[in-house]
Design a protein around this motif. Structure first.
Motif, mmCIF file in Angstrom:
data_model
loop_
_atom_site.group_PDB
_atom_site.id
_atom_site.type_symbol
_atom_site.label_atom_id
_atom_site.label_comp_id
_atom_site.label_asym_id
_atom_site.label_seq_id
_atom_site.Cartn_x
_atom_site.Cartn_y
_atom_site.Cartn_z
ATOM 1 N N MET A 46 0.318 -1.074 0.276
ATOM 2 C CA MET A 46 0.262 -0.063 0.073
ATOM 3 C C MET A 46 0.979 1.543 -0.031
ATOM 4 S SD MET A 46 -3.005 1.004 3.600
ATOM 5 C CE MET A 46 -4.440 1.222 2.127
ATOM 6 N N SER A 47 0.663 2.341 -0.779
ATOM 7 C CA SER A 47 1.102 3.462 -0.942
ATOM 8 C C SER A 47 0.924 4.515 0.030
ATOM 9 C CB SER A 47 1.181 4.432 -2.025
ATOM 10 O OG SER A 47 -0.123 4.716 -2.092
ATOM 11 N N ARG A 48 1.275 5.353 0.486
ATOM 12 C CA ARG A 48 1.273 6.368 1.224
ATOM 13 C C ARG A 48 0.385 7.495 1.106
ATOM 14 N NH1 ARG A 48 5.078 9.388 6.110
ATOM 15 N NH2 ARG A 48 6.193 10.433 3.944
ATOM 16 N N ARG A 49 -0.321 8.295 1.263
ATOM 17 C CA ARG A 49 -0.730 9.648 0.502
ATOM 18 C C ARG A 49 -0.678 10.373 2.188
ATOM 19 N NH1 ARG A 49 -7.152 10.115 -1.892
ATOM 20 N NH2 ARG A 49 -7.613 9.178 -0.515
ATOM 21 N N VAL A 50 -1.119 11.781 2.262
ATOM 22 C CA VAL A 50 -0.757 12.346 3.801
ATOM 23 C C VAL A 50 -2.226 13.399 2.273
ATOM 24 C CG1 VAL A 50 0.352 14.691 5.050
ATOM 25 C CG2 VAL A 50 1.121 11.760 4.009
ATOM 26 N N LEU A 51 -3.140 14.266 3.394
ATOM 27 C CA LEU A 51 -4.146 15.336 3.186
ATOM 28 C C LEU A 51 -3.549 16.261 3.874
ATOM 29 C CD1 LEU A 51 -7.374 13.041 2.409
ATOM 30 C CD2 LEU A 51 -5.181 14.073 0.419
ATOM 31 N N LEU A 52 -3.465 17.264 4.012
ATOM 32 C CA LEU A 52 -2.686 18.478 4.894
ATOM 33 C C LEU A 52 -4.160 19.075 4.538
ATOM 34 C CD1 LEU A 52 0.638 19.817 4.018
ATOM 35 C CD2 LEU A 52 0.072 17.974 5.057
ATOM 36 N N VAL A 53 -4.489 19.300 5.868
ATOM 37 C CA VAL A 53 -5.819 20.289 6.422
ATOM 38 C C VAL A 53 -5.998 21.213 6.927
ATOM 39 C CG1 VAL A 53 -8.128 19.902 6.897
ATOM 40 C CG2 VAL A 53 -7.456 17.797 6.047
ATOM 41 N N ARG A 54 -6.117 21.983 6.331
ATOM 42 C CA ARG A 54 -5.749 24.002 7.472
ATOM 43 C C ARG A 54 -7.042 23.440 8.269
ATOM 44 N NH1 ARG A 54 -6.568 28.933 7.969
ATOM 45 N NH2 ARG A 54 -4.737 30.205 8.263
ATOM 46 N N THR A 104 -6.451 6.444 7.422
ATOM 47 C CA THR A 104 -5.919 5.147 8.225
ATOM 48 C C THR A 104 -5.534 5.688 9.357
ATOM 49 O OG1 THR A 104 -4.058 4.779 7.029
ATOM 50 C CG2 THR A 104 -5.552 3.476 6.656
ATOM 51 N N HIS A 105 -5.611 7.188 9.347
ATOM 52 C CA HIS A 105 -4.789 7.788 10.422
ATOM 53 C C HIS A 105 -4.714 9.190 10.332
ATOM 54 C CE1 HIS A 105 -1.781 4.595 9.175
ATOM 55 N NE2 HIS A 105 -1.669 4.450 10.440
ATOM 56 N N LEU A 106 -4.921 10.076 12.060
ATOM 57 C CA LEU A 106 -5.439 11.380 11.776
ATOM 58 C C LEU A 106 -4.491 12.011 12.743
ATOM 59 C CD1 LEU A 106 -7.542 13.697 11.000
ATOM 60 C CD2 LEU A 106 -9.167 12.161 13.124
ATOM 61 N N TYR A 107 -3.968 12.737 12.208
ATOM 62 C CA TYR A 107 -3.003 14.232 13.274
ATOM 63 C C TYR A 107 -3.636 15.321 13.477
ATOM 64 C CZ TYR A 107 0.244 10.098 12.774
ATOM 65 O OH TYR A 107 0.386 8.338 12.546
ATOM 66 N N HIS A 108 -3.462 15.516 14.619
ATOM 67 C CA HIS A 108 -3.900 17.886 14.644
ATOM 68 C C HIS A 108 -3.048 17.768 15.749
ATOM 69 C CE1 HIS A 108 -6.013 17.420 18.720
ATOM 70 N NE2 HIS A 108 -6.366 16.136 18.030
ATOM 71 N N ALA A 158 7.678 12.746 8.445
ATOM 72 C CA ALA A 158 8.615 11.661 9.039
ATOM 73 C C ALA A 158 8.282 10.920 9.196
ATOM 74 C CB ALA A 158 10.310 11.569 9.628
ATOM 75 N N ASN A 159 7.836 10.816 10.725
ATOM 76 C CA ASN A 159 7.073 9.719 11.763
ATOM 77 C C ASN A 159 5.793 9.560 11.129
ATOM 78 O OD1 ASN A 159 9.442 9.265 13.014
ATOM 79 N ND2 ASN A 159 8.857 11.051 14.628
ATOM 80 N N PHE A 160 5.595 9.631 10.009
ATOM 81 C CA PHE A 160 3.927 9.365 9.826
ATOM 82 C C PHE A 160 4.802 7.815 9.581
ATOM 83 C CE2 PHE A 160 2.361 14.173 9.028
ATOM 84 C CZ PHE A 160 1.959 13.885 9.293
ATOM 85 N N PRO A 161 2.795 7.167 9.022
ATOM 86 C CA PRO A 161 3.345 5.842 9.267
ATOM 87 C C PRO A 161 3.232 5.583 7.629
ATOM 88 C CG PRO A 161 1.252 6.124 9.722
ATOM 89 C CD PRO A 161 1.869 7.529 9.793
ATOM 90 N N ALA A 162 4.795 4.886 7.972
ATOM 91 C CA ALA A 162 4.561 4.778 5.566
ATOM 92 C C ALA A 162 3.512 3.750 4.276
ATOM 93 C CB ALA A 162 6.018 3.261 5.532
#
Length: 158
Positions: free
Chosen positions: A1-9, A51-55, A136-140
């Motif tokens: 599976m690839s990594r996709r990062v969605l940046l939300v302001r 799959t993952h949610l950060y704030h 860099a610490n976000f899941p792969a």
């Protein structure tokens, strides 16, 4: 599976803060925040499973993350490295007052990003480095949503 990062302001802050340097201060959202949060959540969830949610931990981002969590079932994780730039002694002062007191000194954010800092604040490179360390610490793999601020988003996109 690839990594996709969605940046939300986060949505806009209270109207009373227009023209104020609030940076890493925890300030209230605008009156229409609930409507704006619903719009943001709908857009984020429309992009597919998360799959993952950060704030950042600041209330203006936590409100969005909590709403995304409610719609996705993903537990949000607070990471203070996603906070907006710390402007130190400038926090909660008007930009006009800061400029009146310091002149064009604030241009140091751009002209000397590695060394210039507002009194008690952080340099542009310090902001960049902490945000990149978080990234860099976000899941792969997976779809990662990071609810953050304009400064950290610029650092990641830059």
């Amino acid at each position: 599976m690839s990594r996709r990062v969605l940046l939300v302001r986060h949505p806009p802050v209270a109207e009373s803060l227009r023209g104020v340097c609030y940076g890493s201060s925890d300030v209230p959202l605008a009156d229409d925040a609930l409507t704006r949060i619903r719009e943001i959540v709908a857009e984020v969830l429309a992009r597919g499973p998360i799959t993952h949610l950060y704030h950042s931990g600041l209330a203006r981002c936590a409100a969005v993350a909590d709403a995304v969590a409610a719609g996705s079932g993903v537990t949000p994780v607070t990471d203070s490295r996603l906070r907006e730039r710390c402007f130190g002694d400038w926090e909660l002062r008007s930009w006009d007052d800061i400029h009146a007191a310091t002149g064009d000194a604030m241009m140091g954010m751009v002209t000397a990003p590695g060394t210039w800092r507002p009194p008690g604040g952080e340099t542009t490179f310090e902001l960049r480095d902490r945000v990149l360390a978080c990234y860099a610490n976000f899941p792969a793999s997976g779809t990662i949503v990071a609810v953050t601020h304009g400064g950290p988003m610029a650092a990641l996109l830059g």
